[in-house]
Design an enzyme around this catalytic site. Structure first.
Site, PDB file in Angstrom:
ATOM      1  CG  MET A  27      37.728  37.909  45.502  1.00  0.00           C
ATOM      2  SD  MET A  27      35.953  37.995  45.333  1.00  0.00           S
ATOM      3  CE  MET A  27      35.647  39.667  45.793  1.00  0.00           C
ATOM      4  N   GLY A  28      41.954  39.387  43.525  1.00  0.00           N
ATOM      5  CA  GLY A  28      42.750  40.153  42.567  1.00  0.00           C
ATOM      6  C   GLY A  28      42.545  41.650  42.698  1.00  0.00           C
ATOM      7  N   GLY A  33      47.181  46.710  50.597  1.00  0.00           N
ATOM      8  CA  GLY A  33      46.521  45.946  51.658  1.00  0.00           C
ATOM      9  C   GLY A  33      46.791  44.454  51.467  1.00  0.00           C
ATOM     10  CG  HIS A  34      45.109  42.343  48.136  1.00  0.00           C
ATOM     11  ND1 HIS A  34      44.617  43.327  47.317  1.00  0.00           N
ATOM     12  CD2 HIS A  34      44.047  41.591  48.504  1.00  0.00           C
ATOM     13  CE1 HIS A  34      43.311  43.172  47.181  1.00  0.00           C
ATOM     14  NE2 HIS A  34      42.936  42.134  47.891  1.00  0.00           N
ATOM     15  CB  SER A 183      38.799  49.000  48.847  1.00  0.00           C
ATOM     16  OG  SER A 183      37.818  48.333  48.080  1.00  0.00           O
ATOM     17  CB  SER A 184      39.806  45.520  44.654  1.00  0.00           C
ATOM     18  OG  SER A 184      40.706  44.692  45.335  1.00  0.00           O
TER      19      SER A 184
HETATM   20  O1  PAF Z   1      38.030  39.119  50.841  1.00  0.00           O
HETATM   21  C1  PAF Z   1      38.047  38.648  49.691  1.00  0.00           C
HETATM   22  O2  PAF Z   1      38.749  39.121  48.795  1.00  0.00           O
HETATM   23  C2  PAF Z   1      37.159  37.458  49.359  1.00  0.00           C
HETATM   24  O3  PAF Z   1      35.974  37.515  50.067  1.00  0.00           O
HETATM   25  C3  PAF Z   1      37.861  36.107  49.568  1.00  0.00           C
HETATM   26  C4  PAF Z   1      38.212  35.874  51.028  1.00  0.00           C
HETATM   27  C5  PAF Z   1      39.118  36.029  48.724  1.00  0.00           C
HETATM   28  C6  PAF Z   1      36.923  34.970  49.133  1.00  0.00           C
HETATM   29  O4  PAF Z   1      36.573  35.072  47.800  1.00  0.00           O
END
Ligand code: PAF
Length: 277
Positions: A27-28, A33-34, A183-184
């Site tokens: 979700m940006g 972590g991403h 976390s965002s």
């Molecule tokens: O974990 C997230 O960021 C969201 O729940 C996901 C998996 C991208 C779905 O919108």
């Protein structure tokens, strides 16, 4: 990195590639972590596709949705610098939900506890968007952070129920030096809240050290008291790793997971850790 704003163009491009695809839906407001998910995807696939879409259907609090951090410029730079090949950045909510799609699957009791009980409709929204994204990207493997452990279990169950040929891979939680899970939403914490948030990892580690076979209710109660002193605790649960059902009675040599969700100011933080009794 190629950026696609419409699913039609993305789909056409991917279909012509004929390569193994590793997918990282997000979700940006990207953080390390991403990036660890992108790096894992890179190791395991020929092409890495990432999506950035703040999915309105999974938010059960309008404020949370409206305050969700949006940092597209930074996100694009981060992805470019970390070998992401393709980004799906939909131009509108409509581009994701081209047609009404209801997913009628039985997620069972793993969806009715913890986040399922505390955020009504949340997992319906997650399942809806992830199934649409899977349809668009058609990945071989999809990568999810274990910070949202229950979400990871739900996606696995969804893939199984829909008989999709996608391997769902859970990747380790990435923490800041202090131990705070990345976390965002951390971007929304004040300095003071960020310090107080350390009670989460301290409590999880305390539980990890001190849970014993048998009844752990006193230990859990004390941890709840501690968490409530510096935050607003939503839940602290020790749960069976497979069924996710909460328990205070632990069996010897069995693996569990402890989950904490708590609020600092308006920010809702989530974390978990593995537990061996
Ligand atoms: O974990 C997230 O960021 C969201 O729940 C996901 C998996 C991208 C779905 O919108």
């Amino acid at each position: 990195m190629i950026i696609f704003k419409t699913q039609k163009e993305l789909k056409t491009h991917l279909e012509a590639l004929n390569k193994t695809i590793g997918f990282v839906p997000t979700m940006g407001a990207l953080h390390l972590g991403h990036i660890s998910l992108v790096q894992q995807a890179k190791k395991e696939s020929e092409i890495v596709v990432c999506s950035i879409f703040v999915n309105p259907t999974q938010f059960n609090e309008i404020n949370d949705f409206e305050n969700y951090p949006v940092t597209h410029k930074q996100d694009i730079e981060l992805l470019k610098n970390n070998a992401c090949d393709i980004l799906y950045l939909p131009e509108s909510v409509k581009d994701v939900y081209l047609y009404e799609k209801k997913i009628n699957i039985d997620l069972g009791t793993i969806a009715t506890v913890m986040e399922g009980a505390n955020r009504p409709g949340h997992f319906d929204g997650v399942v809806q968007v992830v199934s649409v994204l899977f349809e668009i990207v058609n990945p071989h493997k999809a990568f999810f952070g274990l910070k949202d452990f229950q979400q990871y279990c739900i996606i696995k169950k969804m893939v199984q129920e829909l008989e999709l040929n996608i391997e769902v891979i859970g990747c380790p939680i990435v923490r800041e030096e202090t131990g705070l899970a990345m976390s965002s939403r951390n971007a929304l914490l004040s300095e003071a809240e960020r310090k107080r948030a350390l009670v989460i990892i301290e409590t999880l580690q305390f539980l990890q050290k001190n849970t014993k076979p048998g009844n752990n209710s006193k230990l859990i109660d004390n941890c709840c008291l501690k968490l409530n002193k510096s935050s607003r605790l939503e839940y602290l649960t020790i749960a069976d790793l497979e069924t996710l059902q909460p328990t205070i009675f632990l069996e010897k040599n069995k693996e569990y997971r402890a989950f904490i969700v708590t609020r600092l100011g308006n920010v809702r933080l989530i974390d978990n850790i593995e537990i061996f009794a």
